[in-house]
Structures are given as structure tokens and as C-alpha cells.
Enzyme design. Structure first.
Site, mmCIF file in Angstrom:
data_model
loop_
_atom_site.group_PDB
_atom_site.id
_atom_site.type_symbol
_atom_site.label_atom_id
_atom_site.label_comp_id
_atom_site.label_asym_id
_atom_site.label_seq_id
_atom_site.Cartn_x
_atom_site.Cartn_y
_atom_site.Cartn_z
ATOM 1 N N SER A 184 0.835 -1.194 0.000
ATOM 2 C CA SER A 184 0.000 0.000 0.000
ATOM 3 C C SER A 184 0.871 1.246 0.000
ATOM 4 O O SER A 184 1.961 1.264 0.583
ATOM 5 C CB SER A 184 -0.852 -0.018 1.267
ATOM 6 N N TYR A 212 -1.736 -0.793 10.770
ATOM 7 C CA TYR A 212 -1.966 -1.364 9.432
ATOM 8 C C TYR A 212 -0.763 -1.088 8.530
ATOM 9 O O TYR A 212 -0.216 -1.997 7.896
ATOM 10 C CB TYR A 212 -3.241 -0.776 8.815
ATOM 11 N N LYS A 245 2.103 -3.741 6.764
ATOM 12 C CA LYS A 245 2.479 -3.839 5.345
ATOM 13 C C LYS A 245 3.991 -3.653 5.177
ATOM 14 O O LYS A 245 4.643 -4.369 4.416
ATOM 15 C CB LYS A 245 1.730 -2.777 4.534
HETATM 16 P P1 NAD Z 1 -10.914 -7.179 1.064
HETATM 17 O O1 NAD Z 1 -11.154 -7.158 2.526
HETATM 18 O O2 NAD Z 1 -12.080 -6.964 0.171
HETATM 19 O O3 NAD Z 1 -10.196 -8.535 0.658
HETATM 20 C C1 NAD Z 1 -9.389 -9.269 1.521
HETATM 21 C C2 NAD Z 1 -9.866 -10.705 1.472
HETATM 22 O O4 NAD Z 1 -9.031 -11.503 2.301
HETATM 23 C C3 NAD Z 1 -11.298 -10.871 1.975
HETATM 24 O O5 NAD Z 1 -12.006 -11.660 1.060
HETATM 25 C C4 NAD Z 1 -11.140 -11.594 3.315
HETATM 26 O O6 NAD Z 1 -12.240 -12.436 3.597
HETATM 27 C C5 NAD Z 1 -9.838 -12.347 3.106
HETATM 28 N N1 NAD Z 1 -9.053 -12.592 4.322
HETATM 29 C C6 NAD Z 1 -8.732 -11.704 5.292
HETATM 30 N N2 NAD Z 1 -7.963 -12.289 6.222
HETATM 31 C C7 NAD Z 1 -7.785 -13.582 5.825
HETATM 32 C C8 NAD Z 1 -7.075 -14.680 6.357
HETATM 33 N N3 NAD Z 1 -6.410 -14.574 7.512
HETATM 34 N N4 NAD Z 1 -7.108 -15.850 5.680
HETATM 35 C C9 NAD Z 1 -7.795 -15.962 4.523
HETATM 36 N N5 NAD Z 1 -8.485 -14.954 3.969
HETATM 37 C C10 NAD Z 1 -8.478 -13.771 4.615
HETATM 38 O O7 NAD Z 1 -9.781 -6.096 0.759
HETATM 39 P P2 NAD Z 1 -9.252 -5.523 -0.622
HETATM 40 O O8 NAD Z 1 -9.641 -4.096 -0.699
HETATM 41 O O9 NAD Z 1 -9.590 -6.437 -1.729
HETATM 42 O O10 NAD Z 1 -7.689 -5.546 -0.341
HETATM 43 C C11 NAD Z 1 -6.886 -6.647 -0.722
HETATM 44 C C12 NAD Z 1 -5.465 -6.403 -0.245
HETATM 45 O O11 NAD Z 1 -5.007 -5.159 -0.771
HETATM 46 C C13 NAD Z 1 -5.329 -6.298 1.275
HETATM 47 O O12 NAD Z 1 -4.129 -6.941 1.646
HETATM 48 C C14 NAD Z 1 -5.237 -4.807 1.511
HETATM 49 O O13 NAD Z 1 -4.513 -4.510 2.686
HETATM 50 C C15 NAD Z 1 -4.497 -4.337 0.270
HETATM 51 N N6 NAD Z 1 -4.750 -2.922 -0.051
HETATM 52 C C16 NAD Z 1 -6.042 -2.496 -0.233
HETATM 53 C C17 NAD Z 1 -6.284 -1.141 -0.501
HETATM 54 C C18 NAD Z 1 -7.690 -0.621 -0.671
HETATM 55 O O14 NAD Z 1 -7.883 0.604 -0.600
HETATM 56 N N7 NAD Z 1 -8.702 -1.483 -0.911
HETATM 57 C C19 NAD Z 1 -5.213 -0.237 -0.595
HETATM 58 C C20 NAD Z 1 -3.911 -0.720 -0.423
HETATM 59 C C21 NAD Z 1 -3.705 -2.076 -0.162
HETATM 60 N N1 UFG Z 2 -12.606 11.259 2.991
HETATM 61 C C1 UFG Z 2 -13.658 12.108 3.332
HETATM 62 N N2 UFG Z 2 -14.795 11.541 3.830
HETATM 63 C C2 UFG Z 2 -14.954 10.196 3.991
HETATM 64 C C3 UFG Z 2 -13.866 9.345 3.637
HETATM 65 C C4 UFG Z 2 -12.705 9.919 3.148
HETATM 66 O O1 UFG Z 2 -13.559 13.322 3.201
HETATM 67 O O2 UFG Z 2 -16.010 9.749 4.460
HETATM 68 C C5 UFG Z 2 -11.378 11.851 2.421
HETATM 69 C C6 UFG Z 2 -10.117 11.588 3.234
HETATM 70 O O3 UFG Z 2 -9.955 12.557 4.226
HETATM 71 C C7 UFG Z 2 -9.043 11.622 2.139
HETATM 72 C C8 UFG Z 2 -9.761 11.083 0.903
HETATM 73 O O4 UFG Z 2 -11.152 11.239 1.161
HETATM 74 O O5 UFG Z 2 -8.672 12.962 1.882
HETATM 75 C C9 UFG Z 2 -9.473 9.611 0.640
HETATM 76 O O6 UFG Z 2 -9.743 8.863 1.824
HETATM 77 P P1 UFG Z 2 -9.844 7.260 1.820
HETATM 78 O O7 UFG Z 2 -10.218 6.850 3.191
HETATM 79 O O8 UFG Z 2 -10.731 6.823 0.703
HETATM 80 O O9 UFG Z 2 -8.378 6.801 1.422
HETATM 81 P P2 UFG Z 2 -6.988 7.039 2.170
HETATM 82 O O10 UFG Z 2 -6.087 7.680 1.173
HETATM 83 O O11 UFG Z 2 -7.157 7.723 3.462
HETATM 84 O O12 UFG Z 2 -6.533 5.552 2.499
HETATM 85 C C10 UFG Z 2 -6.504 4.541 1.484
HETATM 86 C C11 UFG Z 2 -6.742 3.188 2.148
HETATM 87 C C12 UFG Z 2 -5.604 2.824 3.052
HETATM 88 C C13 UFG Z 2 -4.316 2.923 2.324
HETATM 89 C C14 UFG Z 2 -4.164 4.284 1.683
HETATM 90 C C15 UFG Z 2 -2.924 4.349 0.834
HETATM 91 O O13 UFG Z 2 -7.926 3.211 2.909
HETATM 92 O O14 UFG Z 2 -5.763 1.484 3.470
HETATM 93 O O15 UFG Z 2 -5.281 4.554 0.844
HETATM 94 O O16 UFG Z 2 -2.932 3.271 -0.060
HETATM 95 F F1 UFG Z 2 -3.310 2.746 3.210
#
Ligand code: NAD
Ligand code: UFG
Length: 336
Positions: A124, A148, A152
Site C-alpha cells: 500500500s 496497518y 504492510k
Molecule cells: P478485502 O477485505 O475486500 O479482501 C481481503 C480478502 O481476504 C477478503 O475476502 C477476506 O475475507 C480475506 N481474508 C482476510 N484475512 C484472511 C485470512 N487470515 N485468511 C484468509 N483470507 C483472509 O480487501 P481488498 O480491498 O480487496 O484488499 C486486498 C489487499 O489489498 C489487502 O491486503 C489490503 O490490505 C491491500 N490494499 C487495499 C487497498 C484498498 O484501498 N482497498 C489499498 C492498499 C492495499
Molecule cells: N474522505 C472524506 N470523507 C470520507 C472518507 C474519506 O472526506 O467519508 C477523504 C479523506 O480525508 C481523504 C480522501 O477522502 O482525503 C481519501 O480517503 P480514503 O479513506 O478513501 O483513502 P486514504 O487515502 O485515506 O486511504 C486509502 C486506504 C488505506 C491505504 C491508503 C494508501 O484506505 O488502506 O489509501 O494506499 F493505506
């Protein structure tokens, strides 16, 4: 290739599983459904025209992983499984280190024992911490502000140490910026449980009538309009980036790290306006104080991924909002 996809029933994992199947790969999904619904897999199969193999289970279960990896021809692992809510991680740090760090350690140990040496890991942009110089390149200093993010970064460090210790491994971390959007069919998308933490799923629930108004966290940032600025990337582009990364790193031993972002930046108000255009109406919102821990701005320099992977994010903010809205309006309560 035959690929094990951990967390393949989740938001990003399901869309990547679909693309792997469509590209002709064999996929084995492992998911414990802690944040996903079984219905996802039926929809992946519907779109792909064939089912991925599936095992319900936990990445911390080393015996299960060895069974899945041994003698089944798995050549590579994409590791999405983990917990991802920043604020929850502050209150439940041990759950985050257990799922994200211990889960990855368990997976790597099972891969070592079974001879599988290619991994693509979901990292991330949060590993850049409070960086202020934009755009972010992969060699920018890392730092973290919450458990978190630390989970990572710890996994990235584990992967680097392993790559340095044993030249047989091909280990890749993909640093996602802000994944949003849905499959263009409206069949697969993000289905957050409870109140969405992230901007676009929150806006989507306002648009569909599940939430009264968007709260905009802060209007006094030093940005174009005072609201936070991010690099939103369509989840379809993100999934394509995974296939490109897999193709690049498999058979190319070492440690690899790539930003997956667009290099473009949008404020909260710009996202809101784009979503209003997609759903065809004005959306209620109010300004509230900044959210603790948020940076003013964050966007990627995607040049390394573009040149090494021959990959580029193609889809616009308008397309992200249109696809999110199609998913949300066709599935007002997600997969339920
Ligand atoms: P998500 O929660 O939709 O998907 C994660 C999946 O992993 C889920 O289906 C959950 O049931 C499964 N899971 C969780 N813990 C588990 C375990 N211990 N064993 C087996 N399965 C497990 O999340 P996502 O948005 O698809 O994110 C996927 C990956 O990308 C995550 O590692 C997350 O940290 C990373 N990531 C996501 C974002 C974002 O904004 N969505 C940003 C940066 C990184
Ligand atoms: N925001 C609002 N209102 C809301 C939610 C978000 O104003 O209800 C704003 C936040 O303050 C920020 C922007 O929208 O300025 C984006 O916020 P997000 O929560 O959508 O995303 P972030 O950039 O804060 O975080 C995301 C993921 C994290 C990850 C990060 C960098 O949630 O897990 O991107 O990859 F670590």
C-alpha cells in the site's frame, strides 16, 4: 500458470481472479470469508465462463497451505488476504499483525517447504507515511503512522530479507494507491461491512440512499480546493497491473517493488462532482474537521511500473465513478 490467490473472494482479489481466468490461467482461491461473501465466486464464474477452484480457510493455517501448494502444480501466489482498515488497526493492533504479518509468514514458510518461489504481495502507498514530496517514487523514504501501515511495511521487509538470503525467490510488492470502481458489468464491486471507511464507497452509499450525507474531512489542506488529494486508480487497471507484475517477476528472481497508481491526483470535491455526474444528481455533503492521520495529498509516480511492466492505468475518474455507480445501483445492499 496455476496461481494460488489468497483473499481471492475480496474486492481486489475477485476482480484479479477474474482477469487471471480470462487470461487462461488456472486459479485456486483461498479465503476465510472474514470480509467477503460466497456469492462473489459465483459471479466470477459467471463472467469468466468457468469456476476458479476454491478452498475456504485461513492463511495462518500452515498445514492447509502446504496441502494446497504441494503437488498441485501451483507456480505462483498472489497474496491479497489480510485486514485493511486503518482506524480499526489502531484499536486492534494484534489482529492486524496476526492476519497480515503472521499470515504472510505462514504463507512464505509453506511456499519454502513446497518449492513455490514466486509471490505478488498487496502492499500500500501507506508505507510512504507522511511523505510530503509528490509524486511518490518507489525509492522515497518509507514510514508509517498506524499498525496497518506497519504490518504492510514489515511484510515488505520480510520479503526483502528473503530475496537477499535466497536467490531462488521472485518476490514482488505492489504499492496500491487508492483503488476504486467496479467491474463494468456491475456484477463485482466493493461491499464494505458497516460504515465505509473510504471515500468512494461512502459516496456510493449516499447516492443509493443508504447514508444521508458525505462528511468531507477537512477543507483547509494546502491543496487545489482545501480538501484531501489522492491518486484514485480503477480496480480493473489495478487487476491488470497484477497480471503484468506476475508475468514480469516469474522467473526473474529478486525483490521487486512497484507503485500501482495513475500519476493523476483528484481532490475530495472533484471525486464528489464526478460521482454526481455519474449518478445524475446532487449529493448531500457537509464539511467537518480533518480526520486524524490523513495526509494532505498523495499520488504516485508510476514510471517504474510503466517501463518495467509495460503497464499503464488507462481508466479515468469518470469511468471509476460510472462503474462504481453501476455496481452500487444494481446491488444496493452489496452481495446480500
Ligand atoms: P478485502 O477485505 O475486500 O479482501 C481481503 C480478502 O481476504 C477478503 O475476502 C477476506 O475475507 C480475506 N481474508 C482476510 N484475512 C484472511 C485470512 N487470515 N485468511 C484468509 N483470507 C483472509 O480487501 P481488498 O480491498 O480487496 O484488499 C486486498 C489487499 O489489498 C489487502 O491486503 C489490503 O490490505 C491491500 N490494499 C487495499 C487497498 C484498498 O484501498 N482497498 C489499498 C492498499 C492495499
Ligand atoms: N474522505 C472524506 N470523507 C470520507 C472518507 C474519506 O472526506 O467519508 C477523504 C479523506 O480525508 C481523504 C480522501 O477522502 O482525503 C481519501 O480517503 P480514503 O479513506 O478513501 O483513502 P486514504 O487515502 O485515506 O486511504 C486509502 C486506504 C488505506 C491505504 C491508503 C494508501 O484506505 O488502506 O489509501 O494506499 F493505506
Amino acid at each position: 500458470m496455476r496461481v494460488l490467490v489468497t483473499g481471492g473472494a475480496g474486492y481486489i482479489g475477485s476482480l484479479t481472479t477474474l482477469q487471471l481466468l480470462q487470461a487462461g490461467h488456472e486459479v485456486l482461491v483461498l479465503d476465510n470469508f472474514s470480509n467477503a461473501k460466497p456469492a462473489v465466486l459465483g459471479r466470477v464464474a459467471q463472467l469468466a465462463g468457468r469456476e476458479p477452484a476454491f478452498e475456504q480457510g485461513d492463511v495462518r493455517d500452515g498445514a492447509l497451505l502446504r496441502r494446497l501448494l504441494a503437488g498441485q502444480g501451483v507456480e505462483a501466489v498472489m497474496h491479497f488476504a489480510g485486514l485493511k482498515a486503518v482506524s480499526e488497526s489502531v484499536h486492534k493492533p494484534l489482529e492486524y499483525f496476526d492476519n497480515n504479518v503472521q499470515g504472510s509468514l505462514s504463507l512464505l514458510s509453506a511456499m519454502r517447504d513446497t518449492g513455490v518461489r514466486t509471490l505478488v504481495f498487496s502492499s500500500s502507498a501507506t508505507v510512504y507515511g507522511l511523505a510530503e514530496t509528490m509524486p511518490l517514487r518507489e525509492d522515497a523514504p518509507t514510514g508509517t503512522t498506524n499498525p496497518y501501515g506497519r504490518s504492510k511495511l514489515m511484510v515488505e521487509q520480510m520479503l526483502q530479507d528473503l530475496a537477499a538470503a535466497d536467490p531462488a525467490w521472485s518476490l514482488c510488492a505492489l504499492r496500491y494507491f487508492n483503488p476504486v470502481g467496479a467491474h463494468p458489468s456491475g456484477l463485482l464491486g466493493e461491499d464494505p461491512q458497516g460504515i465505509p471507511n473510504n471515500l468512494m464507497p461512502f459516496i456510493a452509499q449516499v447516492a443509493v440512499g443508504r447514508r444521508a450525507a458525505l462528511q468531507i474531512f477537512g477543507r483547509d489542506y494546502p491543496t487545489v480546493d482545501g480538501t484531501g488529494v489522492r491518486d484514485y486508480i480503477h480496480v480493473q487497471d489495478l487487476a491488470t497491473g497484477h497480471l503484468a507484475a506476475l508475468g514480469h517477476v516469474h522467473g526473474r528472481p529478486g525483490w521487486h517493488v512497484f507503485n500501482l497508481g495513475t500519476g493523476r491526483s483528484h481532490s475530495v470535491l472533484e471525486v464528489l462532482r464526478a460521482y454526481e455526474a455519474a449518478c445524475g444528481r446532487a449529493l448531500a455533503h457537509e464539511f467537518v474537521p480533518r480526520r486524524g492521520g490523513d495526509v494532505a495529498q498523495s499520488w504516485a509516480d508510476p514510471a517504474r511500473a510503466e517501463s518495467a511492466l509495460n503497464w499503464r492505468a488507462e481508466l479515468s475518474l469518470a469511468q471509476m465513478c460510472e462503474d462504481s455507480w453501476r455496481w452500487q445501483s444494481q446491488n444496493p445492499n452489496g452481495y446480500d
